[in-house]
Design an enzyme around this catalytic site. Structure first.
Site, PDB file in Angstrom:
ATOM      1  N   GLU A   1       0.825  -1.213   0.000  1.00  0.00           N
ATOM      2  CA  GLU A   1       0.000   0.000   0.000  1.00  0.00           C
ATOM      3  C   GLU A   1       0.858   1.261   0.000  1.00  0.00           C
ATOM      4  O   GLU A   1       0.484   2.279  -0.580  1.00  0.00           O
ATOM      5  CB  GLU A   1      -0.962  -0.007   1.191  1.00  0.00           C
ATOM      6  CG  GLU A   1      -1.964  -1.157   1.190  1.00  0.00           C
ATOM      7  CD  GLU A   1      -2.772  -1.254  -0.104  1.00  0.00           C
ATOM      8  OE1 GLU A   1      -2.988  -0.217  -0.763  1.00  0.00           O
ATOM      9  OE2 GLU A   1      -3.174  -2.381  -0.453  1.00  0.00           O
TER      10      GLU A   1
ATOM     11  N   HIS B   1       3.323   6.427  -5.465  1.00  0.00           N
ATOM     12  CA  HIS B   1       2.831   6.771  -6.791  1.00  0.00           C
ATOM     13  C   HIS B   1       2.025   8.071  -6.739  1.00  0.00           C
ATOM     14  O   HIS B   1       2.103   8.911  -7.647  1.00  0.00           O
ATOM     15  CB  HIS B   1       1.968   5.614  -7.313  1.00  0.00           C
ATOM     16  CG  HIS B   1       1.809   5.573  -8.800  1.00  0.00           C
ATOM     17  ND1 HIS B   1       1.089   4.597  -9.441  1.00  0.00           N
ATOM     18  CD2 HIS B   1       2.267   6.386  -9.787  1.00  0.00           C
ATOM     19  CE1 HIS B   1       1.116   4.801 -10.752  1.00  0.00           C
ATOM     20  NE2 HIS B   1       1.817   5.883 -10.987  1.00  0.00           N
TER      21      HIS B   1
END
Length: 674
Positions: free
Chosen positions: A465, A471
């Site tokens: 996660e 990202h």
């Protein structure tokens, strides 16, 4: 009194003022934000000026900014800290949002402007990023039915509205089933359970108002119970309750919802001119076609099934040695697999777990991000939606990068699983907006005063996660619609699965895997055992995953099955599903596929991304250093910062020079010799 959801927030970094927001604020805020959005959309559609990129595409990017602000808060708290009021609101809000979306994409005047820009794109002198946004905007309108008219347009609107209602019902039914069941453990029921499982069960019992320890349907409790409980009868009872979620009859049964959802998805695809929903859905993904997906899955299925069947024979011998006749059952697998792991690798999870403290694993994830990308994490005092939530400011060379929000513990108000979301996305159109990124997990909460301990799979989930979070944090684009994880579904899992590899870097575990009581580092010989066991039981893990992906794909490849459960059984029989393994997510609790259409026809995407992540980490290995600065910089510049501004295949090729084959995945899972 001003609704706090509809104002600009004077809080640290513009975080939502959670303490000032009441559940009663959400409904009026959504309605007001929808009205504001409609007015902006009408102004764009009816603009007397000729369409240009600024007055049409950029204006659309900003048209729903107030609605986005309201919904980001609502969806975060609804998923991570739900209650009756929020669930009722979700049922009320979902069809409203579907109607709003349909109004936008069926607005003929608005589409005419977008279509005119698309047709004249060669003369617009756009940047590469603007060209990409125009392409995606036009494609989105077409795929949402902008070219339909009359009865077909009206029917698509009705289908989309009903699908939004069904997705909400599916999610809430699943959460209700998970809340409703627990099994009290008496003294005999604790047989075989290590102290950390007993402590977790006691904490769960306290939360459930029970007089003593209980097993719940939280994965962080039921999985270790199935691994260690010596009571086969209780393992069976717990396992069958876990796998029956959404299929218990009554008002929370999801089987009818799944059937109607599949039927409506197929109708949606037909209205838009596609042979199947899978054809429609996969058109925009890296895979492109159902055939490409099936080819990948079957390349992995064959060696995975062979490995799992070999393991099953060994586990069944252990079952018989314990005096049980008959075949190995699904509630036996984890129990005997744990025993076999101890025999083969001298690795006992009860011995390992004290070295995997939650706070230390968070620190490890932060430290890797610092070494790779220069990010620094500082605890932040600010508003939170639940007392368990942790806040951090993320900086680089003194400059603010993001706010990171960690919500790690399971609770009855939180839906199961783990996910990454945002309260605010990165963009530069409206201003230089930096993101607020949320990681939500469901780790077992310890007894008060005790450290939270993770399994190795839990630690991998945390890193996974956090890869999604990176990202989002490192996104560097102008337009919110292509920011962060706004990429092809079978590319979005690349950064997350790639980041898992750093958990297995020996120097990371040497520094951060410290014993909860003694503070001593994990012994080198244990570290080596952990790393050697990294692919242990991979046949089982791969089979349960690939079976789920194949069922998902088959559901959407042709005519919708009248009885999804019968179709599921037929698919599993056709592929030769081992008797002692069940799908990771059976249809009635397959939230990835039925809570919304994000992963519908797309559950395979984890494996598609894994083909890339195995190859991507090899770039660091080839450089001779898992923290090689040049490789990390290239990864950030090509993949992590680009969002959806470039086609996914082009981004990966820019990083590695080519697209990979399945060989690296099979090797990484230890299935290359299967």
């Amino acid at each position: 009194m001003t609704n706090p959801l509809l104002t600009d927030w004077d809080t640290p970094f513009g975080l939502p003022p959670f303490e000032a927001i009441a559940d009663d604020d959400f409904g009026p805020a959504v309605d007001a934000a929808l009205q504001a959005g409609r007015e902006k959309i009408a102004a764009i559609a009816n603009d007397a000026a000729a369409p240009d990129f600024a007055n049409t595409i950029e204006a659309l990017e900003l048209a729903s900014d107030r609605l986005d602000q309201v919904l980001s808060v609502f969806f975060v708290v609804s998923g991570a800290d739900s209650n009756d009021a929020r669930e009722a609101l979700m049922r009320e809000v979902s069809p409203k949002l579907s109607a709003y979306s349909s109004e936008i994409f069926s607005n003929a005047a608005l589409f005419a402007r977008v279509n005119a820009l698309w047709g004249g794109r060669e003369g617009l002198d756009l940047t590469a990023e603007q060209q990409r946004v125009l392409f995606l905007t036009h494609r989105r309108f077409v795929r949402m039915g902008a070219m339909l008219d009359g009865d077909d347009s009206d029917r698509l609107r009705d289908v989309m509205s009903r699908l939004s209602v069904l997705g909400t019902e599916f999610t809430q039914n699943l959460l209700a089933d998970e809340r409703a069941w627990h099994m009290v453990l008496d003294k005999d029921g604790l047989e075989g359970l290590p102290d950390f499982v007993v402590a977790t069960a006691r904490a769960a019992g306290k939360d459930a108002g029970a007089d003593g320890p209980v097993v719940t349907l939280s994965r962080s409790l039921i999985v270790p119970f199935l691994q260690f409980s010596a009571r086969r009868d209780l393992r069976q009872k717990a396992y069958e309750a876990w796998t029956a979620r959404g299929a218990n009859g009554g008002k929370t049964d999801n089987r009818g919802i799944a059937a109607e959802t599949l039927k409506l998805r197929q109708e949606r695809a037909a209205l838009l001119g596609y042979d199947s929903f899978a054809d429609y859905k996969l058109e925009t993904e890296m895979a492109g076609t159902p055939k490409a997906v099936r080819d990948l899955l079957m390349q992995v299925w064959t060696p995975a099934k062979a490995a799992a069947e070999a393991d099953a024979k060994a586990l069944e011998r252990m079952l018989h040695a314990d005096g049980w006749d008959g075949p190995l059952e699904p509630w036996d697998w984890r129990y005997y697999s744990e025993k076999r792991r101890q025999e083969l690798h001298d690795l006992d999870e009860a011995e390992l777990k004290p070295y995997l403290q939650l706070e230390q694993m968070i620190a490890a994830a932060f430290a890797c991000a610092n070494r790779l990308f220069g990010l620094e994490f500082k605890p932040l005092d600010g508003p939170v939606y639940h007392p368990d939530v942790q806040l951090y400011e993320v900086t680089r060379e003194g400059e603010h990068v993001a706010v990171f929000i960690g919500d790690y513990f399971a609770r009855p108000s939180k839906r199961s699983g783990a996910w990454c979301t945002t309260l605010r996305d990165q963009q530069r159109l409206k201003a230089d907006i930096r993101p607020h990124v949320v990681n939500v997990c469901n780790f077992a909460k310890p007894e008060e005063g005790k450290p939270a301990l993770l399994s190795y799979d839990d630690a991998r989930t945390l890193f996974h996660e956090f890869g999604h979070a990176l990202h989002q944090m490192l996104s560097d684009v102008t337009y919110e619609s292509i920011s962060g994880t706004s990429v092809a579904r079978d590319f979005v899992e690349l950064p997350s699965q790639l980041y898992e590899h750093w958990l297995e870097v020996p120097e990371v575990l040497q520094e951060f895997a410290t014993h909860a009581e003694t503070g001593e580092a994990m012994p080198d010989e244990m570290l080596q055992r952990v790393l050697k066991a990294a692919t242990y039981d991979m046949g089982f893990q791969t089979v349960e995953y690939v079976a789920s992906a194949l069922v998902d794909l088959s559901f959407h490849e042709g005519p919708a099955p009248a009885d999804p459960m019968q179709k599921q059984a037929e698919i599993l029989e056709e592929i030769g599903m081992p008797q002692a393994i069940r799908m990771r997510h059976a249809t009635p609790h397959f939230a990835h596929v039925f809570a919304g259409d994000g992963y519908s026809s797309g559950y395979y995407s984890y494996m598609w991304s894994e083909v890339m992540d195995a190859d991507a980490f090899a770039a660091f290995e080839e450089a001779g250093d898992p923290f090689d600065a040049a490789t990390a910089m290239k990864l950030e510049q090509t993949v992590l910062s680009s969002g959806g501004s470039v086609d996914a295949a082009e981004l990966y090729t820019a990083f590695r020079g080519r697209l990979p084959g399945v060989e690296a995945l099979l090797k990484g899972r230890g299935l290359d010799a299967a």
